[in-house]
Motif scaffolding. Structure first.
Motif, PDB file in Angstrom:
ATOM      1  N   ALA A 457     -26.984 -38.752 -24.567  1.00 15.01           N
ATOM      2  CA  ALA A 457     -26.181 -37.751 -25.121  1.00 15.01           C
ATOM      3  C   ALA A 457     -24.954 -37.116 -25.033  1.00 15.01           C
ATOM      4  CB  ALA A 457     -27.392 -36.141 -25.848  1.00 15.01           C
ATOM      5  N   SER A 458     -23.999 -37.036 -26.083  1.00 12.98           N
ATOM      6  CA  SER A 458     -23.267 -36.320 -26.047  1.00 12.98           C
ATOM      7  C   SER A 458     -23.175 -34.721 -27.590  1.00 12.98           C
ATOM      8  CB  SER A 458     -21.555 -36.705 -26.181  1.00 12.98           C
ATOM      9  OG  SER A 458     -21.671 -37.397 -24.949  1.00 12.98           O
ATOM     10  N   TRP A 459     -23.433 -34.769 -27.735  1.00 15.94           N
ATOM     11  CA  TRP A 459     -23.326 -33.843 -29.097  1.00 15.94           C
ATOM     12  C   TRP A 459     -24.991 -33.156 -28.697  1.00 15.94           C
ATOM     13  CZ3 TRP A 459     -18.805 -33.079 -30.228  1.00 15.94           C
ATOM     14  CH2 TRP A 459     -17.610 -34.664 -29.877  1.00 15.94           C
ATOM     15  N   LEU A 460     -24.644 -31.505 -29.109  1.00 15.56           N
ATOM     16  CA  LEU A 460     -26.175 -31.131 -28.865  1.00 15.56           C
ATOM     17  C   LEU A 460     -25.717 -29.671 -29.949  1.00 15.56           C
ATOM     18  CD1 LEU A 460     -29.179 -30.435 -28.236  1.00 15.56           C
ATOM     19  CD2 LEU A 460     -28.555 -28.977 -26.334  1.00 15.56           C
ATOM     20  N   PHE A 461     -26.271 -29.457 -31.530  1.00 15.45           N
ATOM     21  CA  PHE A 461     -26.213 -29.079 -31.706  1.00 15.45           C
ATOM     22  C   PHE A 461     -27.281 -28.142 -31.889  1.00 15.45           C
ATOM     23  CE2 PHE A 461     -23.005 -31.834 -33.041  1.00 15.45           C
ATOM     24  CZ  PHE A 461     -22.229 -30.836 -32.653  1.00 15.45           C
ATOM     25  N   VAL A 462     -27.205 -26.232 -32.021  1.00 19.84           N
ATOM     26  CA  VAL A 462     -28.543 -25.223 -31.656  1.00 19.84           C
ATOM     27  C   VAL A 462     -28.461 -24.662 -32.970  1.00 19.84           C
ATOM     28  CG1 VAL A 462     -29.924 -24.232 -29.917  1.00 19.84           C
ATOM     29  CG2 VAL A 462     -28.374 -25.657 -29.167  1.00 19.84           C
ATOM     30  N   PHE A 463     -29.785 -24.580 -33.728  1.00 22.07           N
ATOM     31  CA  PHE A 463     -30.250 -23.196 -34.291  1.00 22.07           C
ATOM     32  C   PHE A 463     -31.224 -23.220 -34.625  1.00 22.07           C
ATOM     33  CE2 PHE A 463     -27.237 -26.500 -36.081  1.00 22.07           C
ATOM     34  CZ  PHE A 463     -25.872 -26.297 -36.921  1.00 22.07           C
ATOM     35  N   ILE A 464     -31.813 -22.487 -33.282  1.00 24.26           N
ATOM     36  CA  ILE A 464     -32.745 -21.775 -33.105  1.00 24.26           C
ATOM     37  C   ILE A 464     -33.458 -20.210 -33.112  1.00 24.26           C
ATOM     38  CG2 ILE A 464     -33.642 -23.119 -30.586  1.00 24.26           C
ATOM     39  CD1 ILE A 464     -32.913 -21.395 -29.497  1.00 24.26           C
ATOM     40  N   GLY A 465     -32.437 -19.557 -34.223  1.00 21.39           N
ATOM     41  CA  GLY A 465     -33.129 -18.052 -34.540  1.00 21.39           C
ATOM     42  C   GLY A 465     -32.331 -17.969 -34.416  1.00 21.39           C
ATOM     43  N   ALA A 466     -32.307 -16.087 -34.711  1.00 26.19           N
ATOM     44  CA  ALA A 466     -30.960 -15.600 -35.421  1.00 26.19           C
ATOM     45  C   ALA A 466     -31.896 -13.725 -34.214  1.00 26.19           C
ATOM     46  CB  ALA A 466     -30.426 -15.479 -36.136  1.00 26.19           C
ATOM     47  N   GLU A 467     -30.416 -13.335 -33.374  1.00 26.02           N
ATOM     48  CA  GLU A 467     -30.905 -12.315 -32.997  1.00 26.02           C
ATOM     49  C   GLU A 467     -30.006 -11.574 -33.881  1.00 26.02           C
ATOM     50  OE1 GLU A 467     -31.531 -12.420 -29.040  1.00 26.02           O
ATOM     51  OE2 GLU A 467     -29.443 -13.253 -28.644  1.00 26.02           O
ATOM     52  N   PRO A 468     -29.785 -10.520 -33.900  1.00 30.34           N
ATOM     53  CA  PRO A 468     -28.519  -9.061 -34.362  1.00 30.34           C
ATOM     54  C   PRO A 468     -27.319  -8.692 -33.210  1.00 30.34           C
ATOM     55  CG  PRO A 468     -30.760  -7.942 -34.628  1.00 30.34           C
ATOM     56  CD  PRO A 468     -30.888  -8.926 -34.445  1.00 30.34           C
ATOM     57  N   ARG A 469     -26.879  -7.984 -33.263  1.00 34.49           N
ATOM     58  CA  ARG A 469     -25.216  -7.537 -33.074  1.00 34.49           C
ATOM     59  C   ARG A 469     -25.648  -6.616 -33.330  1.00 34.49           C
ATOM     60  NH1 ARG A 469     -21.334  -8.527 -33.355  1.00 34.49           N
ATOM     61  NH2 ARG A 469     -20.126  -8.367 -31.333  1.00 34.49           N
ATOM     62  N   THR A 470     -26.804  -5.725 -32.596  1.00 36.70           N
ATOM     63  CA  THR A 470     -26.901  -3.884 -32.851  1.00 36.70           C
ATOM     64  C   THR A 470     -26.315  -2.992 -31.448  1.00 36.70           C
ATOM     65  OG1 THR A 470     -28.762  -4.342 -33.313  1.00 36.70           O
ATOM     66  CG2 THR A 470     -27.182  -4.517 -35.191  1.00 36.70           C
ATOM     67  N   ASP A 471     -26.212  -4.108 -30.563  1.00 36.31           N
ATOM     68  CA  ASP A 471     -26.260  -2.937 -29.324  1.00 36.31           C
ATOM     69  C   ASP A 471     -25.454  -1.596 -29.229  1.00 36.31           C
ATOM     70  OD1 ASP A 471     -27.696  -4.588 -28.506  1.00 36.31           O
ATOM     71  OD2 ASP A 471     -26.319  -5.489 -26.591  1.00 36.31           O
ATOM     72  N   TRP A 472     -23.800  -1.753 -30.091  1.00 34.12           N
ATOM     73  CA  TRP A 472     -23.322  -0.348 -29.923  1.00 34.12           C
ATOM     74  C   TRP A 472     -23.806   0.329 -31.429  1.00 34.12           C
ATOM     75  CZ3 TRP A 472     -20.661  -0.091 -34.988  1.00 34.12           C
ATOM     76  CH2 TRP A 472     -20.881  -0.950 -36.282  1.00 34.12           C
ATOM     77  N   LEU A 473     -24.809   0.171 -31.755  1.00 37.19           N
ATOM     78  CA  LEU A 473     -25.788   1.223 -32.629  1.00 37.19           C
ATOM     79  C   LEU A 473     -26.212   1.420 -32.218  1.00 37.19           C
ATOM     80  CD1 LEU A 473     -25.409  -0.760 -35.935  1.00 37.19           C
ATOM     81  CD2 LEU A 473     -23.868   1.147 -35.223  1.00 37.19           C
ATOM     82  N   ALA A 474     -26.894   1.390 -31.195  1.00 34.76           N
ATOM     83  CA  ALA A 474     -28.188   1.438 -30.073  1.00 34.76           C
ATOM     84  C   ALA A 474     -28.288   3.649 -30.278  1.00 34.76           C
ATOM     85  CB  ALA A 474     -28.312   1.348 -28.949  1.00 34.76           C
ATOM     86  N   ASP A 475     -28.053   4.216 -29.980  1.00 30.58           N
ATOM     87  CA  ASP A 475     -28.008   5.579 -29.956  1.00 30.58           C
ATOM     88  C   ASP A 475     -26.967   5.994 -31.086  1.00 30.58           C
ATOM     89  OD1 ASP A 475     -28.536   5.752 -27.212  1.00 30.58           O
ATOM     90  OD2 ASP A 475     -26.728   5.733 -26.476  1.00 30.58           O
ATOM     91  N   VAL A 476     -26.838   6.069 -32.655  1.00 32.89           N
ATOM     92  CA  VAL A 476     -26.127   6.221 -34.092  1.00 32.89           C
ATOM     93  C   VAL A 476     -27.459   6.367 -34.915  1.00 32.89           C
ATOM     94  CG1 VAL A 476     -24.401   6.127 -35.309  1.00 32.89           C
ATOM     95  CG2 VAL A 476     -23.966   5.676 -32.650  1.00 32.89           C
ATOM     96  N   VAL A 477     -27.844   4.801 -34.885  1.00 32.58           N
ATOM     97  CA  VAL A 477     -28.975   4.638 -36.396  1.00 32.58           C
ATOM     98  C   VAL A 477     -30.228   3.738 -35.814  1.00 32.58           C
ATOM     99  CG1 VAL A 477     -27.386   3.886 -38.540  1.00 32.58           C
ATOM    100  CG2 VAL A 477     -28.390   1.943 -36.393  1.00 32.58           C
ATOM    101  N   ALA A 478     -31.282   4.174 -36.622  1.00 37.81           N
ATOM    102  CA  ALA A 478     -32.777   3.316 -36.026  1.00 37.81           C
ATOM    103  C   ALA A 478     -32.492   2.354 -36.212  1.00 37.81           C
ATOM    104  CB  ALA A 478     -33.646   4.622 -36.443  1.00 37.81           C
ATOM    105  N   ARG A 479     -33.254   1.913 -34.901  1.00 40.54           N
ATOM    106  CA  ARG A 479     -33.223   0.003 -35.188  1.00 40.54           C
ATOM    107  C   ARG A 479     -35.150   0.060 -34.669  1.00 40.54           C
ATOM    108  NH1 ARG A 479     -29.492  -2.314 -30.954  1.00 40.54           N
ATOM    109  NH2 ARG A 479     -30.416  -0.495 -29.887  1.00 40.54           N
TER     110      ARG A 479
END
Length: 552
Positions: A457-479
């Motif tokens: 195989a030369s081609w692999l495309f991955v769609f295995i769920g997602a996660e938010p990019r919110t580390d920069w909000l850790a001490d600012v808003v509730a998550r």
């Protein structure tokens, strides 16, 4: 596009002026005459013409020039413009050298000086050469050009950034003739790639996304320091908020880290969005929304990474990765989610070199006649399978569960079942990958029995769920525990107001634990992961922002 160039080079000022004057008098309305006084000066001019993407029709060079004679110049010029017609200006004593040059530089003609009258001795020659050149001219372009290596991850990153921002570009391999000519014109080498040449001829070597955005016409600098509304993220929710915010009179700026559209912008075809019975590509939908937001006066900043949010009284301050900041009365967090990466051995090193996260539609033509492997069982994976089936010999859809019904829309499942070259592999997981300069082999495991098999195989495309990019909000808003932003009633599951909440009212429906900061779309906890709902939340959040502003 500028007129094609006729270049003349002669170190004798009088001769140089005369030949340029005669050529301009007859051809100046159709061709641009460029005059140089030495071979090096002429080569510099040709490099600039090459980088701008213009054409050169004829080169006229004097034989006797110091440092670089006419034959040496024409030989060097051939590397940049092999299709240009070549003429050597010679004295009678140099005719033997001119005849020898026919074999050295594939000379089209030589002219004896003086050439007067030009109507008899110059123009008939140039007429014939220009007619011959016009019958098969070199390709011109007003597009950005990208020169790189086929399996280069940085080259892919540049191409993907341009494609997702709908910037037309032409892709050239560094080891192909035209790619080599452009590298020579830019005075770069194959080790410098990716090299980007903009429409005005500017050369960028291994550019960052911010540099690329600035040079291809994308806005990266805010016009003001303070706004009514800052929207972070230009996916469907962010675009919806920008359109409604700007249309309702709020001074609005939309800040995007990479490209408008988010994950939805990478979808090859969205067929269940209201008002598009024939479907619409994610890129088309995002482009329409972007243009709509700009029409109403919203600003759009691209390649700006927001890394901090803080409250300063009634002001909300957003900090960028370069240390600059902007302030606003209200903020909408619409940063969406990112695809999770496979942790199987060998894949991390091959990212961008056969392993891709998301659809990477720029790679589809290169998959022609080959097998493509797609990991994932939700709509994004199904849309990718349908799209790549048009190009690939066979598409293998690898699904961890027993079938597609758990997470994929019914209409997509029916489409996939009707496509002969799409094969669904249930209970399948990628557990390894291997390759030298690119992906060459995958190891796939049947999770029912633990049996492993290896496939080329030369081609692999991955769609295995997602996660938010919110580390920069850790001490600012509730998550929540997974990093999604909590809003409205979810902030007070025990019936009490969120910690630190000082206002006498309850948080609005889409408001975070920091008053005046709202969340919309996939980044919000327990949101419906659909384009239509994201757009709806983007519109709704503007109404809530108005309520917040009215109460201040």
């Amino acid at each position: 596009m500028a007129n094609p160039v006729v270049l003349t080079v002669d170190d004798d000022p009088a001769v140089s002026r005369a030949v340029a004057r005669d050529v301009r008098r007859r051809y100046g309305d159709r061709y641009r005459v460029v005059r140089a006084s030495s071979g090096e000066e002429a080569l510099t001019a040709l490099r600039e013409v090459k980088l701008r993407g213009d054409q050169v029709a004829v080169l006229l060079a004097d034989y006797r020039m110091p440092q670089m004679n006419g034959i040496q110049f024409l030989e060097a010029a051939m590397d940049l413009f092999p299709a240009a017609r070549r003429v050597l200006l010679t004295a009678y004593a140099d005719t033997d050298a001119a005849i020898d040059a026919i074999n050295v530089v594939d000379l089209d003609h030589y002219l004896l000086k003086p050439w007067h009258p030009p109507e008899e001795k110059l123009y008939p020659v140039l007429d014939a050469l220009l007619d011959a050149w016009a019958a098969a001219p070199e390709t011109t372009t007003n597009e950005v050009r990208v020169i790189g290596h086929r399996w280069s991850a940085p080259s892919f990153t540049v191409r993907d950034f341009l494609a997702r921002n709908l910037v037309p570009y032409r892709w050239l391999l560094a080891d192909e003739p035209e790619g080599g000519r452009l590298l020579a014109a830019a005075e770069a080498c194959a080790e410098d790639v990716p090299v980007v040449i903009t429409t005005d001829g500017t050369t960028l070597v291994k550019p960052t996304e911010a540099e690329l955005a600035t040079h291809v016409g994308l806005s990266t600098t805010p016009a003001a320091d303070f706004y009514d509304l800052v929207v972070v993220g230009a996916g469907p929710a962010g675009l919806g908020a920008a359109v409604y915010g700007a249309s309702e009179g709020l001074r609005t700026v939309l800040v995007e880290r990479q490209a408008t559209g988010g994950q939805a912008g990478q979808s090859s075809r969205i067929e269940n969005y209201l008002g598009f019975p024939d479907g619409v590509s994610g890129a088309q939908l995002a482009d329409r929304a972007r243009r709509q937001a700009l029409k109403f006066g919203a600003e759009l900043l691209t390649a700006r990474d927001v890394v901090g949010l803080e409250a300063a009284g009634a002001t909300r301050l957003l900090r960028f990765s370069d240390g600059t900041s902007i302030a606003a009365h209200t903020v909408v967090l619409a940063t969406g989610v990112s695809y999770r990466q496979l942790t199987a051995p060998g894949l991390a090193e091959l990212t961008g070199r056969g392993v891709f996260y998301g659809s990477a539609s720029t790679e589809a033509p290169s998959c022609a006649g080959q097998d493509v492997y797609i990991v994932g069982g939700a709509n994004s994976a199904g849309q990718a399978a349908v799209y790549f089936a048009r190009h690939a010999r066979r598409v293998h859809l690898l699904v961890r569960g027993p079938d597609l019904r758990r997470s994929m829309s019914h209409y997509l499942i029916e489409q996939i079942e009707r496509i002969d070259n799409v094969e669904v592999h249930p209970h399948s997981e990628v557990v390894g990958g291997d390759g030298t300069d690119h992906l060459e082999q995958l190891t796939i495991c049947d999770n029912r029995i633990g049996e492993r098999r290896s496939v080329k195989a030369s081609w692999l495309f991955v769609f295995i769920g997602a996660e938010p990019r919110t580390d920069w909000l850790a001490d600012v808003v509730a998550r929540d525990a997974r990093g999604y932003v909590l809003t409205g009633p979810d902030l007070a599951s025990d019936g009490r107001r969120p910690a630190g909440w000082a206002l006498p009212r309850e948080p609005y429906l889409l408001e975070s634990s920091l008053p005046g900061v709202f969340a919309a779309g996939d980044v919000r906890a327990d949101s419906v992961k659909r384009v239509a709902s994201a757009v709806g939340e983007g519109a709704m959040v503007v109404s809530l922002a108005h309520q917040y502003l009215a109460a201040q």
